[in-house]
Design an enzyme around this catalytic site. Structure first.
Site, PDB file in Angstrom:
ATOM      1  N   HIS C  62       0.813  -1.219   0.000  1.00 26.52           N
ATOM      2  CA  HIS C  62       0.000   0.000   0.000  1.00 26.52           C
ATOM      3  C   HIS C  62       0.849   1.272   0.000  1.00 26.52           C
ATOM      4  CE1 HIS C  62      -3.012  -2.947   1.060  1.00 26.52           C
ATOM      5  NE2 HIS C  62      -2.377  -3.221   2.178  1.00 26.52           N
ATOM      6  N   SER C  85       1.727  -0.447  -5.464  1.00 28.23           N
ATOM      7  CA  SER C  85       0.835  -0.737  -4.356  1.00 28.23           C
ATOM      8  C   SER C  85       0.416  -2.202  -4.415  1.00 28.23           C
ATOM      9  CB  SER C  85      -0.399   0.157  -4.426  1.00 28.23           C
ATOM     10  OG  SER C  85      -1.163  -0.017  -3.252  1.00 28.23           O
ATOM     11  N   SER C  90      -5.686   1.538  -2.330  1.00 30.18           N
ATOM     12  CA  SER C  90      -4.985   1.890  -1.095  1.00 30.18           C
ATOM     13  C   SER C  90      -3.940   2.986  -1.240  1.00 30.18           C
ATOM     14  CB  SER C  90      -4.349   0.627  -0.499  1.00 30.18           C
ATOM     15  OG  SER C  90      -3.308   0.161  -1.324  1.00 30.18           O
ATOM     16  N   ASP C 122       4.130  -5.436 -12.640  1.00 24.56           N
ATOM     17  CA  ASP C 122       4.983  -6.245 -13.504  1.00 24.56           C
ATOM     18  C   ASP C 122       6.419  -5.744 -13.537  1.00 24.56           C
ATOM     19  OD1 ASP C 122       5.722  -8.248 -15.220  1.00 24.56           O
ATOM     20  OD2 ASP C 122       5.213  -7.076 -16.995  1.00 24.56           O
ATOM     21  N   GLU C 188       4.764  -9.335   4.786  1.00 21.73           N
ATOM     22  CA  GLU C 188       4.164  -8.938   6.054  1.00 21.73           C
ATOM     23  C   GLU C 188       2.673  -9.182   6.184  1.00 21.73           C
ATOM     24  OE1 GLU C 188       4.858  -4.663   6.456  1.00 21.73           O
ATOM     25  OE2 GLU C 188       2.689  -4.480   6.186  1.00 21.73           O
ATOM     26  N   ASN C 213       5.376 -10.955   9.127  1.00 18.97           N
ATOM     27  CA  ASN C 213       4.045 -10.923   9.743  1.00 18.97           C
ATOM     28  C   ASN C 213       4.048 -11.536  11.130  1.00 18.97           C
ATOM     29  OD1 ASN C 213       1.054 -10.543   9.520  1.00 18.97           O
ATOM     30  ND2 ASN C 213       1.109 -12.751   9.852  1.00 18.97           N
ATOM     31  N   LYS C 218       4.790  -7.142  14.803  1.00 15.15           N
ATOM     32  CA  LYS C 218       3.919  -6.914  13.641  1.00 15.15           C
ATOM     33  C   LYS C 218       2.507  -7.435  13.953  1.00 15.15           C
ATOM     34  CE  LYS C 218       2.001  -6.875   9.527  1.00 15.15           C
ATOM     35  NZ  LYS C 218       0.648  -7.379   9.265  1.00 15.15           N
ATOM     36  N   ASP C 222       0.241  -4.267  14.591  1.00 12.93           N
ATOM     37  CA  ASP C 222      -0.352  -3.760  13.361  1.00 12.93           C
ATOM     38  C   ASP C 222      -1.747  -4.361  13.172  1.00 12.93           C
ATOM     39  OD1 ASP C 222      -0.985  -3.421  10.631  1.00 12.93           O
ATOM     40  OD2 ASP C 222       1.053  -3.786   9.962  1.00 12.93           O
ATOM     41  N   ASN C 223      -1.839  -5.696  13.194  1.00 11.81           N
ATOM     42  CA  ASN C 223      -3.109  -6.363  12.935  1.00 11.81           C
ATOM     43  C   ASN C 223      -4.154  -5.998  13.992  1.00 11.81           C
ATOM     44  OD1 ASN C 223      -1.124  -7.506  11.379  1.00 11.81           O
ATOM     45  ND2 ASN C 223      -1.856  -9.600  11.566  1.00 11.81           N
ATOM     46  N   CYS C 227      -5.947  -2.150  13.348  1.00 11.13           N
ATOM     47  CA  CYS C 227      -7.355  -2.282  12.954  1.00 11.13           C
ATOM     48  C   CYS C 227      -8.290  -1.655  13.977  1.00 11.13           C
ATOM     49  CB  CYS C 227      -7.720  -3.755  12.750  1.00 11.13           C
ATOM     50  SG  CYS C 227      -6.922  -4.445  11.281  1.00 11.13           S
ATOM     51  N   HIS C 333      -7.173  -9.068   4.034  1.00 12.19           N
ATOM     52  CA  HIS C 333      -6.283  -8.630   2.959  1.00 12.19           C
ATOM     53  C   HIS C 333      -6.891  -8.783   1.568  1.00 12.19           C
ATOM     54  CE1 HIS C 333      -2.538  -7.273   1.367  1.00 12.19           C
ATOM     55  NE2 HIS C 333      -2.537  -8.258   0.516  1.00 12.19           N
ATOM     56  N   HIS C 387      -3.724   2.172   8.558  1.00 13.31           N
ATOM     57  CA  HIS C 387      -3.239   2.192   9.934  1.00 13.31           C
ATOM     58  C   HIS C 387      -2.391   3.437  10.182  1.00 13.31           C
ATOM     59  CE1 HIS C 387      -3.670  -2.455  10.308  1.00 13.31           C
ATOM     60  NE2 HIS C 387      -4.808  -1.843  10.069  1.00 13.31           N
ATOM     61  N   SER C 395       5.777  -2.349  12.290  1.00 17.25           N
ATOM     62  CA  SER C 395       5.806  -3.303  11.177  1.00 17.25           C
ATOM     63  C   SER C 395       6.985  -3.020  10.243  1.00 17.25           C
ATOM     64  CB  SER C 395       4.517  -3.194  10.360  1.00 17.25           C
ATOM     65  OG  SER C 395       3.418  -3.484  11.172  1.00 17.25           O
ATOM     66  N   GLN C 399      10.476  -4.784   8.644  1.00 18.49           N
ATOM     67  CA  GLN C 399      10.793  -4.903   7.215  1.00 18.49           C
ATOM     68  C   GLN C 399      12.235  -4.483   6.945  1.00 18.49           C
ATOM     69  OE1 GLN C 399       9.343  -6.205   4.719  1.00 18.49           O
ATOM     70  NE2 GLN C 399       7.107  -5.932   4.756  1.00 18.49           N
TER      71      GLN C 399
END
Lengths: 468, 468, 468, 468
Positions: C62, C85, C90, C122, C188, C213, C218, C222-223, C227, C333, C387, C395, C399
């Protein structure tokens, strides 16, 4: 029934369970004093001038550790105090013992019979008794008629009438003499206050009354936060039941109901409320609480609590439909919210006492049982120790201030035979006395802010009708 | 010390406080069974085949009403059971009486001395004792050396060594014989499990062990929701203190600390957490809880709770700086989180027992006191009745399943001298057994959904490392 | 479709909505940096040594303000970055503009078509595309067969196959060359990670992967907390609906579902959860949340949120039965939790776009409508801004650390073609970097405590399987 | 300034931002109607009889979607309506457009200057303007003196005086003619009501007024639950900041402050409240919220919200000491809680507009900045869309009922030049109209219960002073 009064070595009368518990009571009194800053501040502020010198104060209020600190605050201000409880299960015997030994005339023990209860009360000046007594004496003088205990179905009122009838034989002016002496009354229960207003309206109120219940620092604290504390306390001590995951029904969403619902929700129950008042119902909904009727949920809920101040809330016909081991209890002031009479007289019902104030009642058809706490009376006082000291300090500081008002103004005519509430600035003072203990630091209005909102720097900060 | 074993009319041995409390215990056992659907389901599923026929099971676990339902589940499956408590204050005497009279050999009472505690334990197969005993016997055989109780400062370990030393005189193979007989152990405390893993790593573990603590249905339920229930219960029964408005410090934010912090917050306290682990600290912050060190808040907080599983959390030097009547208690498994030794030996300190398990300790310099619960041991079991039945049903259903595994596989070699956790599908089964009682209705995967996420319709639904 | 790449004056390629929004994007980037202490700490710690010198990093995530801070952290460490993205709705266009102008090659805009989305992807190295591409090239080399877009019903996968098929004509080694160059991937999302494990199991994973993840910092932040923040944010921005008093159904009670349920409950909704997993269901029950099936509540609920990671959760047949103006949205997701295809093709259904990403769909039979957010895609990113920065900093710091690991170890063989999680001490480090911003003060283990619990003073503090 | 009135094809006047947004406004109006059952019930109950036939109603209230539903309820009952906003930032332009096109004369747009604001207001009958106008006209008639705009420092009052002064030149009876025509006013803001009571006390009130604010279904719902919804909404839309983990200061703990504190706490912030009133302070403490002064926390908090209704709450000297990017906002009715003048004139201060209604102000000494929302005006209306429809339906149903009362009784003398509140049974009716939408089922009193508590079966259920 033959109950005999006992006397301390100094000659003060009492009747308690066991005077030897006085030391234990004193230890808990010492702890409670630290938690009751409002009462202790009254001792500091008023103690030296002994404003209650010459005053005899009779109390009819749960004889707990917290009440004991109230009583010793009154005596510290010079009063001579007599005390009885206002519920057969609510006395803490060690508190009664400490007070009886050290400070005041106490007539109270946990587990009184109704007869014993009214025997304890009669020596005092309980509002109901005095009003009924005066009425009976006047009727007797006029017509020679004595009250007939059989004229009522209410077992408790039957006893009241008996006491008054029997009293007429020995002294037909007893209650009128009491009334003459009586300067006024301060009342702190929702139900008691309601009765006073009804007497005021019908013109039968015999003396001034201060409605302490409607001080904000009483009704929005004791009723709400007190019950939020003592409902789960009573549930846990009586049943050890896990509240999380259960479906709990709270009947009524006034201050008491709000406290109960909050406690149950926070403990992880799914709470459903029953209400007659659409405004209170909408408040519950805004907190995510479902509004249904008792009939909707009677057979799926695990815990039922009545908080309405009304009668006939949970009837035996409801109880029959409940799940096995559903818990049924009342935290409202009177014991007629739950249909105990219907339960006791249900054909074939079997009562199994798990421990005092925790009974399982088994219905013959289903062999399933429900668990009733404190025989339908105040479960937080019957099964636990009632509200904690800190919140009672708010309520009781209002009581002390109300009693001081009545006594100080006894000759000025300030108070007529009406019901009064304490002025806002005294209510705010009660709150202020409790902030330091919790480490709070208030903001002060500047002069220019005070002018802008037309509120004095020192308060009162809100109009009388403000709802908090 | 001379303790004598008693016998029932059927010849089963026991030692409890008062066998006459058995009827009361039975009444509460009846109530608890309704709240423990997992255990009752085990009786229904496994009872008919008597899988524990021939098995002797020794338990060392708080002898409460809930444990009584566990014991009678094991006997219902055919086992012969012997039980002692794992904490000197945690026994409920009426529970012990009912079991001793009706079902199993119990050696436990509330308020044992340490000597009595280990006397009770010795007849059983407590993990620590057996490991130390075997070690001592082997050393004795090799070198003739006996353990020296003076080699340790720990008063409890001193007793263990004494017992082993004295035992060597009468039977130098006692613990080795025990070990031979022993099929395996299931362990449910965080601390006990930790010790097992250490033995596994050092290669000294003498038999297979199943770590029940790390079943999700144990650690994320009993530790978390159990403490959320029993911490305020213990605080209220011990002190009647109002939690609302107070500053409460919770040391540690693991599962137990999370439960305690949630309970205190919901009751209206301002909660501050101390933590060593930055991840747990960040979790607390996300819930609006402040993270500080004990030193930062020691003199402004009202309630302190230790939950760390570590030692030396609240030292006497902290306690000296606390506010008057600050409450200090521990809900972690062992009693060395609070420096009781430092407190007891503090020069001039005075102990005032308010009631059993509630002591006020007054420091000589300040004349202010702190209130210590359960002498620094598990306050929820010392001052209240521990975790409620429903959540213990989750933990104990894991125990039954673990014991069944060990016994059924005793000859197959499936379990080596290692520590195991139960497979996910058994964990999920334990949860499933508890849903009906709460009226829950699970959703079922369709075949096509099951294919899409590569998870069987009947579970297990999560990978092993899933954190819930 | 003919999309053309644009170039900055320095020659860097990009395709964004409107480069003139770059200044606005920069202002919000400046604010976000203050809220992302973990990323800023990475710049401080690693920036000077330029560890990513020579590394080309392609991101598919995103394209928000928070991602922009991540990108500029990667470039600050020396990387050359290309970004697209991973969701058609997003992208925040001002964030994309600022990055395109100042820092990296961006191909993303809010409201891409699916064709545009895959055109953007791509040029990068999206995991799925590269795996499918390599497979197709090898098959083509072996058998001459090209992928057939008609072989799938999934409209998105159709496009993937088309791109690969068309690519084969111009360069039949394109994806294999990409693969050779590729050092590894960090992933993630719960769903992306699941796919990686499936490839690992089937032996088809083409390069090392780090599962970000399942870092605690994370998935449990994050989750869950992300949320809890962004679900009500999305609901409010899209519909302005009052959440209090409503009945809200959350499908799934994993980390995302837990965050959503908490948010709705706290906002005053009555929350009902649907679950397949009995353990998660029991967790919900312990929080007072009812567990029912979607069928039980479909016609009485006001808000429906899917969080399962599974497909076919809310079907058109459910939607038909919903109340007028029920809100239906997905925060999982992928976009197949809600049966958008069934809805779009329902005979006579009418779509009324209230505003972008907020549509009312009216059924012909009842004339009642439901409100679908973000066309069934991630509603928090489609209808709000996803978020908030602080939790994304956790998160994204994972990464950065994961990418550093892969790049630094590219020649050492430390990472094979498997899926790895970051070691506990790095997870704890990520948390530690976020404590200062929130004013937290950690406690430090003493040496003797560290010895007692066998945990190093500096951590890691928990075993790998600890659940938090 | 030359603003020109526009006209619809039917000749109705208006001035809005963009009439072409009317379709979008209508779509959102359609949604809002479903969420406003009280207003829709008024249309059903009263629409057929057209009680407002002949009535001209002027409104001065935030021109939002919810207000639009109110306006169309008034017109559905027969009224001719003219509307302006009561805040320069609070208009939703699509709502204004729909109403201007379809239903009533609207003069409002988002982002008016103060001059434009009072130009819009002047055509209406704003209470302040009319009172000041009449006063000035009478003074002018008596002494020839005209108001001097330079006599005040308040920039807004300067404009009021200018308008009145200029008006005197063209029509020296304008406001008195308005006053004659005026039947009465209903007022719903805390501050507006306060002003009315002050006029009543000083005997300067020119017409009857109904205080809608103190209906329980207004102040205990809109102020409390409305703000609980719209405060986080405004914070998120303006700044996207993560609330969890932050320290948030709420100035004032009245109904608005209670709603704000609840929202922030539930979102995971650590909330600190400042208060002058000890009762409100004690309420906050009972919820676990710390009470401190602004000075105590100014340099450690992240978010500041003013809710006091007083002036000079957060001064520039406070703002200078705040953390970088601390967020400062006001949700009280007037814009003088935050010292915007002090901030704007601070030497060297730099304003950076992130986006409309979100400004970062950087202090020259520290180079750190604070983020001020909606220029210190109502942040929930400036940065988001204000309170949601459902709760506004409660407030606005009170408005409709109040207007009906005033209009129906205009000739009966029932209402004098005083401030009235609606009777309890109408308040209860408003609540009742909102229960069905939320699926609630009320309990009904039996006759015998009704007699017992002396409350009619159909209500009102509470005494006037009841606090809820």
């Amino acid at each position: 029934m033959a109950l005999s009064v006992e006397k301390t070595s100094s000659g003060r009368e009492y009747k308690v369970k066991d005077l030897s518990q006085a030391d234990f009571g004193r230890l808990e009194l010492d702890l409670a004093e630290v938690e009751m800053p409002g009462l202790m501040a009254c001792r500091t502020e008023f103690g030296p001038s002994q404003p209650f010198k010459g005053a005899r104060i009779s109390g009819s209020l749960h004889m707990t550790i917290q009440t004991a600190v109230l009583i010793e605050t009154l005596t510290a201000l010079g009063a001579e105090v007599r005390w009885c409880s206002c519920n057969i299960f609510s006395t803490q015997d060690h508190a009664a013992a400490a007070i009886a030994r050290d400070s005041a005339a106490v007539f109270a023990w946990k587990g009184e019979t109704l007869e014993e209860y009214w025997w304890c009360t009669d020596g005092g000046d309980a509002t109901l008794l005095i009003h009924e007594g005066v009425k009976a004496e006047e009727e007797f003088e006029k017509s020679g008629k004595v009250p007939d205990p059989e004229s009522t179905d209410n077992p408790e009122f039957k006893i009241v009438l008996t006491i008054i009838r029997d009293g007429l034989k020995t002294d037909a002016h007893k209650y009128r003499k009491m009334k003459e002496r009586l300067v006024g009354v301060s009342e702190e229960t929702t139900t008691g206050v309601k009765r006073l207003y009804q007497m005021q309206e019908s013109g039968t109120l015999l003396f001034p009354a201060i409605n302490v219940n409607d001080s904000v620092t009483k009704s929005k604290f004791d009723n709400l936060y007190g019950c939020r504390h003592s409902l789960p306390d009573g549930l846990m001590r009586a049943t050890d039941v896990m509240i999380a995951g259960k479906v709990a029904v709270v009947c009524g969403y006034g201050d008491v109901g709000k406290g109960c619902a909050a406690a149950l929700k926070q403990a992880g129950a799914r709470v459903i409320v029953t209400e007659i008042d659409p405004i209170c119902a909408l408040q519950a909904l805004m907190e995510g609480i479902q509004i249904l009727t008792l009939e909707d949920v009677v057979s799926e809920a695990d815990i039922f609590v009545t908080t309405t101040g009304n009668k006939d809330i949970i009837m035996v016909d409801h109880m029959r439909k409940m799940k096995n081991n559903a818990i049924v209890c009342n935290i409202g002031h009177f014991d007629n919210e739950i249909d105990m009479n219907g339960l006791e007289t249900y054909p074939g019902v079997k009562r199994i006492t798990i421990k005092p104030q925790t009974d399982r009642w088994v219905f013959p058809e289903t062999k399933t049982g429900i668990i009733v706490l404190a025989e339908g009376r105040l479960m937080n006082l019957g099964c636990a120790t009632g509200h904690p000291s800190f919140v009672m300090s708010c309520s009781f500081t209002n009581q002390v201030i109300a009693q001081l008002e009545l006594w100080n103004e006894k000759a000025t005519g300030k108070y007529e035979k009406k019901v009064y509430v304490l002025p806002k600035h005294l209510d705010e003072k009660v709150a202020a006395l409790h902030l330091g203990k919790l480490g709070a630091r208030l903001t002060k209005l500047t002069k220019s802010q005070s002018d802008y909102i037309s509120i004095p720097v020192e308060g009162p900060y809100k109009p009388a009708a403000y709802r908090y």
